[in-house]
Scaffold this motif. Structure first.
Motif, PDB file in Angstrom:
ATOM      1  N   LEU A  33      39.535  34.436  39.954  1.00 30.57           N
ATOM      2  CA  LEU A  33      41.261  35.077  38.794  1.00 30.57           C
ATOM      3  C   LEU A  33      41.864  35.240  39.753  1.00 30.57           C
ATOM      4  CD1 LEU A  33      39.434  38.012  37.015  1.00 30.57           C
ATOM      5  CD2 LEU A  33      40.368  36.389  35.836  1.00 30.57           C
TER       6      LEU A  33
ATOM      7  N   GLU B  86      46.016  34.645  37.645  1.00 30.03           N
ATOM      8  CA  GLU B  86      46.087  35.446  37.947  1.00 30.03           C
ATOM      9  C   GLU B  86      46.109  36.596  38.054  1.00 30.03           C
ATOM     10  OE1 GLU B  86      45.471  35.816  34.275  1.00 30.03           O
ATOM     11  OE2 GLU B  86      44.338  33.708  33.796  1.00 30.03           O
ATOM     12  N   HIS B  87      46.777  37.481  37.005  1.00 27.94           N
ATOM     13  CA  HIS B  87      47.285  38.780  38.503  1.00 27.94           C
ATOM     14  C   HIS B  87      46.949  39.784  37.984  1.00 27.94           C
ATOM     15  CE1 HIS B  87      51.175  38.511  36.055  1.00 27.94           C
ATOM     16  NE2 HIS B  87      50.999  37.547  37.146  1.00 27.94           N
ATOM     17  N   ASP B  88      47.284  41.633  37.531  1.00 27.23           N
ATOM     18  CA  ASP B  88      47.635  42.508  36.957  1.00 27.23           C
ATOM     19  C   ASP B  88      46.923  42.888  36.243  1.00 27.23           C
ATOM     20  OD1 ASP B  88      49.780  44.889  36.683  1.00 27.23           O
ATOM     21  OD2 ASP B  88      50.518  44.281  35.105  1.00 27.23           O
ATOM     22  N   LYS B  89      45.137  42.121  36.233  1.00 19.23           N
ATOM     23  CA  LYS B  89      44.003  42.715  35.667  1.00 19.23           C
ATOM     24  C   LYS B  89      43.249  43.333  36.666  1.00 19.23           C
ATOM     25  CE  LYS B  89      44.645  38.649  33.164  1.00 19.23           C
ATOM     26  NZ  LYS B  89      43.611  37.420  31.486  1.00 19.23           N
TER      27      LYS B  89
ATOM     28  N   PRO C 177      50.440  38.722  43.842  1.00 16.72           N
ATOM     29  CA  PRO C 177      49.646  39.130  42.868  1.00 16.72           C
ATOM     30  C   PRO C 177      47.917  39.846  42.570  1.00 16.72           C
ATOM     31  CG  PRO C 177      50.219  36.952  42.755  1.00 16.72           C
ATOM     32  CD  PRO C 177      50.397  37.198  44.437  1.00 16.72           C
TER      33      PRO C 177
ATOM     34  N   ILE D   7      44.328  41.818  42.161  1.00 15.70           N
ATOM     35  CA  ILE D   7      42.988  42.359  41.392  1.00 15.70           C
ATOM     36  C   ILE D   7      42.116  43.553  41.318  1.00 15.70           C
ATOM     37  CG2 ILE D   7      40.877  41.001  40.112  1.00 15.70           C
ATOM     38  CD1 ILE D   7      43.445  39.603  39.070  1.00 15.70           C
TER      39      ILE D   7
ATOM     40  N   ASN E 262      43.524  43.181  31.072  1.00 19.11           N
ATOM     41  CA  ASN E 262      45.225  43.978  32.441  1.00 19.11           C
ATOM     42  C   ASN E 262      45.151  44.943  32.118  1.00 19.11           C
ATOM     43  OD1 ASN E 262      46.213  41.288  31.146  1.00 19.11           O
ATOM     44  ND2 ASN E 262      46.929  41.736  29.283  1.00 19.11           N
TER      45      ASN E 262
ATOM     46  N   THR F 126      51.747  43.822  42.356  1.00 14.68           N
ATOM     47  CA  THR F 126      51.979  42.658  41.313  1.00 14.68           C
ATOM     48  C   THR F 126      53.332  42.209  41.138  1.00 14.68           C
ATOM     49  OG1 THR F 126      49.938  43.077  41.164  1.00 14.68           O
ATOM     50  CG2 THR F 126      51.842  41.408  39.332  1.00 14.68           C
TER      51      THR F 126
END
Length: 319
Positions: free
Chosen positions: A274, A279-282, A118, A120, A295, A113
């Protein structure tokens, strides 16, 4: 985002294939190309990519292990290794990645990331030791595998009127030992999260002898001590013969339970959603029976702790 990738990393766990299947089919549902990365981060560095069609994940939901295979990769820990991985991702036009694995795998995902990809995470490990999620993929199956084996051991323990010590996996977490020990009525459960005294274990065994108990089962998490050393000390204090069984990697294999298949399907599908939502880094998680996401940094800042009320209950019920 037109193309995503999925990989499995670290130790395998039952249900990983169900998660792969969910990522691939949810991705195709949204019109995405899905690329499978073989052998985890090693495959990212070596460009070991395969196109995942709908049929690629047919008839795998019930299979243990991971069809993408897994490997530990020291090279990815270096900036040079990560640069090779990024170069391969760029060449293949991959816009997002789903990483299925444990905490070490998620730290690798954070690096990706940070480099512009990105990512997940989907928690897959039998140890159930990832903070922020109530359950990880594979934990339920591993516990049931342990229970089945303890049931068999109990038959022999009763026949010979002996104490059996069963060592289970879990690294530094006692979840497998705690759940399996409570479910199987173990006299003592040793977990790294709770201190124990050998004299207390011996007294429990003595109480069992006084009420003519025919056998005793002690479950030891690998992070709580060496089962053979514990057995040796118990024999020295009691003079009674003990037997030790280390279940080992038998706990990581086998067909996933219904719970793990459903959990993996939900988590894998949610990971695709996601990514498409930007979304990312989750990490996908299940909390209070709801699929959610947190997160990575939040998860890493937390400390995993099993439900110690279960530990107290097990002690009461084993009197």
């Amino acid at each position: 985002m037109e193309r995503i990738a999925v990989l499995t990393s670290g130790g395998d766990s039952p249900g990983m294939n169900a998660a792969i299947r969910a990522v691939v089919r949810k991705g195709h549902h949204h019109g995405l190309d899905v690329i499978g990365v073989q052998r985890g981060y090693t495959g990212l560095i070596q460009g070991d990519f395969i196109t995942m069609e709908l049929g690629s994940v047919g008839d795998i939901i019930h299979r243990g292990g991971t069809i993408l295979r897994s490997a530990r990769c020291e090279e990815f820990r270096t900036p040079e290794g990560r640069e090779k991985a990024v170069s391969n991702l760029q060449q293949h036009g991959i816009g997002g990645i789903v990483v299925i694995g444990g905490d070490g795998s998620f730290r690798g995902a954070q690096h990706l990331t940070a480099l512009g990809y990105p990512t997940i995470g989907v928690p897959g490990t039998i140890d159930n030791d990832i903070p922020g999620t109530d359950f990880t993929i594979g934990f339920d199956t591993a516990v049931n595998t342990v229970i089945q084996n303890i049931d068999r051991i109990r038959d022999t323990a009763s026949s010979h009127e002996r104490t059996y010590i069963v060592e289970v996996m879990g690294r530094d977490a006692g979840d497998i030992a705690l759940w399996a020990g409570l479910a199987d009525g173990a006299e003592s459960i040793l977990v790294p999260e709770a201190p124990y005294e050998l004299d207390d274990i011996v007294e429990r065994l003595a109480r069992g002898d006084r009420r003519d108990k025919k056998h005793s089962i002690i479950v030891v998490a690998e992070g709580a001590g060496n089962a053979f050393e514990i057995g040796k000390k118990i024999k020295e204090k009691t003079g009674e013969e003990t037997r030790v069984t280390v279940l080992g990697h038998i706990q990581r294999g086998g067909s996933p339970s219904a719970f793990d298949r459903v959990l993996a399907s939900q988590m894998g599908a949610n990971a695709v959603d996601l990514l498409l939502a930007g979304e990312h880094d989750k990490m996908v998680a299940i909390r209070n029976n709801e699929i959610t996401a947190i997160n990575f940094d939040t998860a890493f800042s937390m400390k995993h702790q099993p439900d110690m009320s279960m530990y107290d209950l097990a002690s009461i019920l084993a009197i």
